[in-house]
Write an enzyme that holds these catalytic residues in place. Structure first.
Site, short mmCIF file in Angstrom:
data_model
loop_
_atom_site.label_atom_id
_atom_site.label_comp_id
_atom_site.label_asym_id
_atom_site.label_seq_id
_atom_site.Cartn_x
_atom_site.Cartn_y
_atom_site.Cartn_z
N GLU A 41 -2.72 7.30 4.16
CA GLU A 41 -2.95 5.99 4.78
C GLU A 41 -3.69 6.15 6.11
O GLU A 41 -4.63 5.43 6.41
CB GLU A 41 -1.58 5.31 5.00
CG GLU A 41 -1.64 3.93 5.59
CD GLU A 41 -1.87 2.83 4.57
OE1 GLU A 41 -1.36 2.94 3.44
OE2 GLU A 41 -2.56 1.85 4.91
N ASP A 74 7.25 2.96 6.07
CA ASP A 74 6.99 2.33 4.77
C ASP A 74 6.98 3.36 3.64
O ASP A 74 7.58 3.15 2.58
CB ASP A 74 5.66 1.58 4.80
CG ASP A 74 5.62 0.56 5.94
OD1 ASP A 74 6.68 0.25 6.51
OD2 ASP A 74 4.51 0.10 6.27
N SER A 120 0.83 -1.21 0.00
CA SER A 120 0.00 0.00 0.00
C SER A 120 0.86 1.26 0.00
O SER A 120 0.55 2.22 -0.71
CB SER A 120 -1.02 -0.01 1.13
OG SER A 120 -0.40 -0.21 2.35
C1 GLA Z 1 3.84 -1.54 9.60
C2 GLA Z 1 3.66 -0.03 9.66
C3 GLA Z 1 4.99 0.68 9.89
C4 GLA Z 1 5.73 0.08 11.09
C5 GLA Z 1 5.77 -1.44 11.00
C6 GLA Z 1 6.35 -2.08 12.24
O1 GLA Z 1 4.60 -1.87 8.49
O2 GLA Z 1 3.08 0.44 8.45
O3 GLA Z 1 4.78 2.06 10.05
O4 GLA Z 1 5.16 0.51 12.29
O5 GLA Z 1 4.49 -1.99 10.78
O6 GLA Z 1 7.70 -1.78 12.37
#
Ligand code: GLA
Length: 389
Positions: A160, A172, A128
């Protein structure tokens, strides 16, 4: 085989009868270490991988965005003047990103194009975030906006959080926006400063998909966030990033010579905080080990990270634990751990590059034999973040 530029171009030509004006890609990611630290203003060490979302596009004279998804064989469109949330679906990520850029004051131009991707969905490889950053990159190209990775990542995260409704941290989107080929990024999630850290020669990164998917992830994720915030309040700091291990041990109630602690942080919150505080420290040490060209030390830190996520943060799963144990038992493995939010999805392993094929085949076979689930293993390359190619 990962998607390449010419595949995307061919789909565009097929649909529009001419070449696209731009082709953009934004990658998925895998995190080497620094898990559940981003929303505590801490440190993460992810890489952007050779699995990505691609868009080929040309500008339109009006303010519409018209997109054909090759993977879903579906066309969807919206007007930049009348954005509204509808039911869930891939187009909501594009709308949410457009909304977020407009909220930040950007004047956007419409475009049309084709969209395709090869980041496995729901596997914890940030499909995403890749879709949001590919959309942002496409909108920036069509609207002639400068590409500022950190600013764009924050707008993707806002999409998001507020449009899609998932309360994620910044990792991410930022690694998808700012990643660098052949490097991981050490990201300070408070300042958003990114330092590129090169891979030691001869090592490869393997993503190990357990093929289990995370149930109830959002509620467990939000609960962890709330526990961390409560712990930060206990320590009277802005975020757990500001607590050192010494401070934690002194005041969180780690029984000092058998004495009763002065104040009490409940046992669960203590374990959550201990994970975050120790993980920040491991992440900084992992970056040092990488720079020094010491994959064994990096591997040891990855093992400790997995144990901390399993026992203190409690976000691993049986399938992830099995995958990690099996990977570690292979002689080519420096280290392995669960990666991403947890409860299913993928593990990551750091391996000797020359034994990658043997590692992938044996790990997948042993995992299937032990758990009955199929495994997918991708040996991946660190690529650039979102770009016009
Ligand atoms: C998901 C969330 C991130 C982070 C990870 C855990 O990927 O989108 O922001 O918190 O979990 O590290």
């Amino acid at each position: 085989m990962p998607i390449e530029k010419q595949h995307v171009a061919a789909h565009f030509v097929n649909r529009f009868g001419q070449s696209p004006r731009w082709i953009v890609r934004a990658p998925g990611r895998v995190n080497l270490i620094g898990e559940h630290t981003d929303y505590n203003d801490g440190f993460v060490l992810p890489l952007s991988i050779d699995r990505a979302v691609w868009i080929a596009l040309r500008p339109r004279g009006d303010r519409r965005v018209v997109v054909h998804s090759i993977d879903y064989d579906q066309t969807a469109e919206f007007s930049l003047d009348a954005l509204s949330r509808e039911k869930a679906g891939w187009i909501e990520y594009l709308k949410g990103t457009a909304w977020s850029l407009q909220e930040a004051g950007h004047r956007l131009t419409g475009w049309e194009g084709v969209l395709m991707g090869d980041v496995p969905l729901g596997a914890g490889l940030s499909s995403s975030a890749a879709l949001e950053m590919a959309t942002a990159r496409a909108l920036a190209a069509a609207s002639n906006l400068a590409w500022e990775p950190a600013a764009m990542a924050k707008l993707g995260q806002r999409a998001e959080n507020q449009w899609v409704g998932v309360n994620c941290g910044i990792m991410d989107q930022l690694i998808s926006a700012a990643g660098r080929a052949d490097h991981a990024l050490l990201i300070d999630c408070r300042t958003l400063e990114c330092q590129a850290v090169p891979f030691p020669p001869g090592v490869a990164v393997a993503v190990l998909d357990t093929s289990t998917r995370r149930g109830l992830l959002d509620s467990a994720y939000n609960q962890r966030r709330a526990q961390c915030e409560a712990a930060a309040r206990f320590f009277q700091v802005a975020a757990l990033r500001d607590v050192t291990m010494e401070q934690f041990q002194q005041s969180a109630g780690q029984s000092e010579r058998g004495k009763m602690p002065r104040l009490l942080l409940d046992a669960v919150a203590q374990r959550r905080a201990r994970h975050v505080i120790s993980e920040n420290d491991r992440t900084l040490r992992a970056a040092v080990a990488m720079r020094r060209g010491d994959p064994s030390e990096l591997g040891r830190l990855m093992h400790q990270s997995h144990e901390s996520l399993r026992d203190d943060y409690e976000v691993s799963s049986e399938a992830l634990n099995a995958m990690v144990e099996i990977a570690r038992a292979h002689r080519a493995c420096h280290g392995a751990r669960m990666t991403g939010a947890g409860f299913g999805g993928c593990a990551v392993a750091l391996i000797h590059a020359e034994a990658a094929e043997d590692f992938a085949a044996r790990t997948a076979a042993a995992y299937q034999q032990r758990t009955g689930h199929a495994a997918a293993v991708y040996v991946c390359r660190a690529t650039n973040g979102a770009e016009v190619v």
